[in-house]
Scaffold this active site. Structure first.
Site, PDB file in Angstrom:
ATOM      1  N   ARG A  87     -10.657  12.725   8.311  1.00 25.14           N
ATOM      2  CA  ARG A  87     -11.212  11.844   7.281  1.00 25.14           C
ATOM      3  C   ARG A  87     -12.552  11.242   7.677  1.00 25.14           C
ATOM      4  NH1 ARG A  87      -5.667   8.866   5.236  1.00 25.14           N
ATOM      5  NH2 ARG A  87      -5.065  10.600   3.933  1.00 25.14           N
ATOM      6  N   ARG A  91      -7.486  18.972  -1.597  1.00 23.60           N
ATOM      7  CA  ARG A  91      -8.257  19.846  -0.702  1.00 23.60           C
ATOM      8  C   ARG A  91      -7.328  20.758   0.087  1.00 23.60           C
ATOM      9  NH1 ARG A  91     -10.751  15.880   2.806  1.00 23.60           N
ATOM     10  NH2 ARG A  91      -9.583  14.337   1.621  1.00 23.60           N
ATOM     11  N   GLY A 125       2.127  12.422   2.112  1.00 17.12           N
ATOM     12  CA  GLY A 125       3.489  12.704   2.547  1.00 17.12           C
ATOM     13  C   GLY A 125       3.720  12.166   3.937  1.00 17.12           C
ATOM     14  N   ASN A 143       0.830  -1.208   0.000  1.00 15.05           N
ATOM     15  CA  ASN A 143       0.000   0.000   0.000  1.00 15.05           C
ATOM     16  C   ASN A 143       0.862   1.254   0.000  1.00 15.05           C
ATOM     17  OD1 ASN A 143      -2.577  -1.020  -0.069  1.00 15.05           O
ATOM     18  ND2 ASN A 143      -2.921  -0.889   2.138  1.00 15.05           N
ATOM     19  N   GLU A 196      -5.538  13.981  -0.317  1.00 17.06           N
ATOM     20  CA  GLU A 196      -6.041  15.060   0.525  1.00 17.06           C
ATOM     21  C   GLU A 196      -5.364  16.388   0.176  1.00 17.06           C
ATOM     22  OE1 GLU A 196      -6.118  13.090   4.115  1.00 17.06           O
ATOM     23  OE2 GLU A 196      -6.858  14.775   5.291  1.00 17.06           O
ATOM     24  N   GLY A 205      -0.888  11.499   6.335  1.00 14.35           N
ATOM     25  CA  GLY A 205       0.525  11.817   6.577  1.00 14.35           C
ATOM     26  C   GLY A 205       1.095  11.067   7.764  1.00 14.35           C
ATOM     27  N   ASP A 243      -2.574 -11.000   6.834  1.00 11.65           N
ATOM     28  CA  ASP A 243      -1.863 -12.254   7.147  1.00 11.65           C
ATOM     29  C   ASP A 243      -1.031 -12.163   8.437  1.00 11.65           C
ATOM     30  OD1 ASP A 243      -2.728 -12.399   4.546  1.00 11.65           O
ATOM     31  OD2 ASP A 243      -0.855 -13.185   3.730  1.00 11.65           O
ATOM     32  N   HIS A 257     -11.270   6.462   3.169  1.00  9.03           N
ATOM     33  CA  HIS A 257     -10.729   7.710   2.629  1.00  9.03           C
ATOM     34  C   HIS A 257     -11.893   8.417   1.966  1.00  9.03           C
ATOM     35  CE1 HIS A 257      -8.517  10.682   0.397  1.00  9.03           C
ATOM     36  NE2 HIS A 257      -7.438  10.352   1.080  1.00  9.03           N
ATOM     37  N   ARG A 274      -6.945   7.844  11.600  1.00  7.21           N
ATOM     38  CA  ARG A 274      -5.570   8.197  11.258  1.00  7.21           C
ATOM     39  C   ARG A 274      -5.538   9.507  10.483  1.00  7.21           C
ATOM     40  NH1 ARG A 274      -2.487   7.777   6.785  1.00  7.21           N
ATOM     41  NH2 ARG A 274      -4.132   6.703   5.650  1.00  7.21           N
ATOM     42  N   HIS A 332      -9.818   2.395   3.417  1.00  7.96           N
ATOM     43  CA  HIS A 332      -8.491   2.917   3.109  1.00  7.96           C
ATOM     44  C   HIS A 332      -7.414   2.408   4.046  1.00  7.96           C
ATOM     45  CE1 HIS A 332      -5.602   5.599   1.495  1.00  7.96           C
ATOM     46  NE2 HIS A 332      -5.489   6.329   2.586  1.00  7.96           N
ATOM     47  N   HIS A 333      -7.688   2.400   5.330  1.00  5.66           N
ATOM     48  CA  HIS A 333      -6.620   2.065   6.288  1.00  5.66           C
ATOM     49  C   HIS A 333      -7.232   1.355   7.475  1.00  5.66           C
ATOM     50  CE1 HIS A 333      -2.546   2.918   7.943  1.00  5.66           C
ATOM     51  NE2 HIS A 333      -3.181   2.737   9.087  1.00  5.66           N
TER      52      HIS A 333
HETATM   53  P1  ADP Z   1       3.152  -0.878   5.405  1.00  6.80           P
HETATM   54  O1  ADP Z   1       2.591   0.434   4.950  1.00  6.80           O
HETATM   55  O2  ADP Z   1       2.812  -1.224   6.782  1.00  6.80           O
HETATM   56  O3  ADP Z   1       4.600  -1.015   5.064  1.00  6.80           O
HETATM   57  P2  ADP Z   1       2.379  -2.158   2.929  1.00  6.80           P
HETATM   58  O4  ADP Z   1       1.005  -2.486   2.529  1.00  6.80           O
HETATM   59  O5  ADP Z   1       3.038  -1.023   2.245  1.00  6.80           O
HETATM   60  O6  ADP Z   1       2.383  -1.975   4.516  1.00  6.80           O
HETATM   61  O7  ADP Z   1       3.323  -3.421   2.732  1.00  6.80           O
HETATM   62  C1  ADP Z   1       3.021  -4.684   3.243  1.00  6.80           C
HETATM   63  C2  ADP Z   1       3.591  -5.726   2.299  1.00  6.80           C
HETATM   64  O8  ADP Z   1       3.501  -7.025   2.896  1.00  6.80           O
HETATM   65  C3  ADP Z   1       2.830  -5.820   0.978  1.00  6.80           C
HETATM   66  O9  ADP Z   1       3.730  -5.673  -0.097  1.00  6.80           O
HETATM   67  C4  ADP Z   1       2.200  -7.203   1.014  1.00  6.80           C
HETATM   68  O10 ADP Z   1       2.054  -7.801  -0.262  1.00  6.80           O
HETATM   69  C5  ADP Z   1       3.170  -7.965   1.893  1.00  6.80           C
HETATM   70  N1  ADP Z   1       2.581  -9.155   2.527  1.00  6.80           N
HETATM   71  C6  ADP Z   1       1.371  -9.277   3.103  1.00  6.80           C
HETATM   72  N2  ADP Z   1       1.178 -10.520   3.595  1.00  6.80           N
HETATM   73  C7  ADP Z   1       2.308 -11.221   3.311  1.00  6.80           C
HETATM   74  C8  ADP Z   1       2.725 -12.571   3.531  1.00  6.80           C
HETATM   75  N3  ADP Z   1       1.938 -13.450   4.140  1.00  6.80           N
HETATM   76  N4  ADP Z   1       3.948 -12.952   3.077  1.00  6.80           N
HETATM   77  C9  ADP Z   1       4.765 -12.074   2.421  1.00  6.80           C
HETATM   78  N5  ADP Z   1       4.410 -10.792   2.175  1.00  6.80           N
HETATM   79  C10 ADP Z   1       3.211 -10.357   2.623  1.00  6.80           C
END
Ligand code: ADP
Length: 608
Positions: A328, A307, A98, A91, A304, A473, A270, A291, A470, A430-431
């Site tokens: 939000r 805005r 930012g 994500n 955001e 930012g 997971d 969001h 949240r 969104h979060h």
């Molecule tokens: P954060 O903002 O907390 O860093 P992100 O969504 O940017 O979270 O990144 C989390 C990453 O973890 C994603 O790329 C997602 O595909 C990966 N992920 C989620 N579950 C697993 C899993 N079981 N094994 C390996 N990677 C995983």
């Protein structure tokens, strides 16, 4: 070809291949390279049988890559990142705003009066005081250092802007005012590559293993349908949130049944499930944020910042209905209460010019326009007289410096410079604010309130930092601050538990790293296409993940190798970035480029 095959070799999962050799993709000896989006490719030493690492980081998003980099910067020598998707970024790559930080040199240079206490107060207020104050103190106290760290590793956060819920300008953005996520992931990918930290793509962590005393001992993984285990001393869970797992969302928040999401497909919670199996506690699981401004059709998120830089929200009746810079949750609830549960975000040429991120909405064809507010109203099908009146009133508030209708605290522009623009929007998931309970050392806490030995977590997978809401930012601040703390903790844990071991899963330097800079509009899957180059047929295999092209592999070509290699990397990177089968000319390789683009175009036409 080489990267994916090499990663599989590392895991000992490719039948019939000898570890230590480089495999090729099926049916082609002249296959080219794969430009995927990972930070590094991984290979293994020939003697290696068992997979071992000191630190396993699960998830190659912002928090995971930050933790891995920090651990290595502190002295760790055997760190591996697992990523279940074919690309890094999670994500994080989608974040547009930012990084919120207080008492930074950039704020000081602009004479912005901020303090860690004010940032703390805003965050607690925004989170309705549900936040864990200890974690919020840790967040704000380390925020200025987080900005510096991002800049030190090659990122660019130097412009300070205004965002919802903040009392002062506090959000730190790239100097070109573009979206923060792609800049950040690019910098993290590059640093991961430079430090030679292996990223095992398409490798899903299935279970975290522990001994009878509850101390972490390894991770069970699954890659291309095959299972394996990595033994390790410590694990950092950085798997992100669960916004794309509708079952899990509805389990904790039945009201959100049927909602869309801005999340990438891998945000399935997971890490929460795996840690719960080891007795980890969770907190605030029902705190899920919408969001407010998301395109209802494509789920494109309108930052955001639009805005923040001046846009207003109006309803179908052409009237404003909320302080657009409120938090939000307030803005989302207000939009859902309007006709059709939708709003129109209206801005003018001044706002457009002030924020580069807006251009991507134009490129995606999402923006309607008019030379006057009346024309614009007609273009979007809302009450024209009312919109004209609304905009006139707003210009008056802006000139007077006071919004007597909704008390908006900041009005950057009078919104009177043609052309006028609008996008339709409504809220989407969104979060996920809830998640694993951690302490301020990023240690995962069990149901008895004790730290689970060897288990750290950071980022959206954790709970308690953002409380009930949240602030925009604060997620980027969270992943950098707590990612660094988790990496520091993991490295110290290794030191205290037998020390570093040499890396057996080795990384090579990466070239040609690209990430999608706009979201694609394709069906997920793998597609093939064919074109004709100078030397004959060029064949490609394209992977679409979460609507975007994430990897392109040339599976067959007979072009002149020296010329084709440069052209291939350039074209593939450009296609991944823009999500279109278009690329600039490459000197001396016109026919090769044309053939490659034709092959890509054919594959993409199957993904429409
Ligand atoms: P954060 O903002 O907390 O860093 P992100 O969504 O940017 O979270 O990144 C989390 C990453 O973890 C994603 O790329 C997602 O595909 C990966 N992920 C989620 N579950 C697993 C899993 N079981 N094994 C390996 N990677 C995983």
């Amino acid at each position: 070809m080489k990267k994916i095959a090499a990663i599989l070799l590392t895991l000992g999962l490719l039948a019939g291949c000898t570890p230590g050799t480089t495999g090729t993709t099926a049916g082609s000896s002249s296959a080219g390279t794969t430009a995927t989006t990972e930070g590094t490719k991984a290979t293994t030493t020939a003697a290696e049988e068992k997979l071992k690492a000191d630190i396993v980081v699960i998830g190659a998003g912002g928090a995971g890559m930050t933790a891995a980099i920090q651990a290595v910067q502190n002295g760790a020598t055997n760190v591996v990142i697992l990523e279940k998707m074919p690309m890094t970024g999670g994500n994080t790559v989608r974040s547009t705003g930012g990084l919120n930080a207080s008492e930074t040199k950039y704020q000081k240079a602009e004479g912005i009066e901020d303090s860690n206490q004010l940032f703390f107060d805003d965050t607690m207020k925004g989170g309705k005081n549900l936040n864990n104050p200890d974690l919020v103190h840790t967040l704000v106290d380390n925020s200025a250092a987080a900005v510096d760290w991002v800049n030190e590793i090659g990122g660019d956060l130097s412009v300070v802007g205004m965002f919802g819920g903040a009392s002062v300008k506090r959000i730190h953005r790239p100097s070109d005012t573009g979206a923060v996520g792609p800049m950040l992931v690019k910098a993290l990918n590059a640093k991961v590559a430079e430090l030679k930290i292996p990223v095992l793509l398409e490798t899903e962590a299935k279970e975290i293993l522990a001994d009878k005393d509850g101390k972490v001992t390894g991770v069970k993984i699954k890659s291309k349908g095959k299972e394996n285990t990595i033994e390790c001393k410590t694990v950092v869970i950085a798997t992100g949130g669960f916004g794309a797992n509708s079952e899990m969302v509805v389990k904790y928040k039945p009201d959100f049944k049927g909602f869309g999401t801005t999340n990438h497909a891998g945000a399935t919670g997971d890490g929460i499930v795996m840690a719960e199996a080891l007795g980890a506690a969770t907190v605030d699981m029902d705190q899920i944020q919408n969001h407010p401004t998301v395109d209802p059709e494509t789920q494109t998120l309108y930052t955001e910042g639009v805005r923040g830089n001046g846009a207003i929200l109006v309803n179908k009746e052409g009237k404003r209905f909320v302080n657009e810079l409120d938090t939000r949750d307030v803005v989302s609830t207000a939009i859902l209460a309007q006709t059709d549960g939708k709003a129109y975000m209206v801005f003018d040429e001044d706002v457009r010019k002030s924020l580069k991120a807006i251009e991507s909405y134009f490129k995606q064809g999402l923006v309607k326009e008019g030379a006057t507010p009346e024309e614009l109203a007609k273009a979007i099908g809302i009450d024209a007289a009312a919109l004209t009146e609304t905009m006139k009133n707003y210009s008056g508030f802006q000139a007077a410096g006071k919004d007597t209708e909704f008390n908006r605290p900041q009005m950057e522009f009078p919104l009177s410079t043609p052309k006028f623009y609008a996008v339709v929007c409504s809220p989407a998931i969104h979060h996920t604010m809830g998640g694993l309970v951690i302490n301020n050392k990023a240690e995962v806490i069990n149901k008895e309130g004790k730290a689970i030995t060897g288990l750290f977590a950071a980022g959206e997978v954790t709970g308690g930092i953002h409380g009930a809401n949240r602030l925009g930012g604060n997620a980027v601040a969270d992943i950098i601050v707590f990612g660094r703390i988790a990496g520091t903790g993991a490295e110290a844990f290794v030191k205290a538990n037998g020390g570093n071991t040499p890396a057996t899963i080795k990384a090579e330097s990466n070239e040609g790293t690209a990430i999608p800079e706009v979201k694609g509009n394709y069906k997920d899957g793998t597609y093939t296409g064919k074109g004709t180059g100078k030397g004959g047929d060029i064949e490609v295999e394209i992977k679409v993940t979460d609507s975007s092209v994430t990897s392109i592999t040339v599976t067959k070509n007979s072009e002149t190798p020296e010329i084709f290699k440069t052209a291939e990397t350039k074209v593939i990177n450009q296609v991944i970035k823009t999500q279109k089968a278009e690329a600039d000319a490459v000197a001396g390789a016109t026919l090769s480029v044309d053939g490659l683009l034709k092959a890509i175009s054919e594959a993409l036409s199957k993904a429409k």
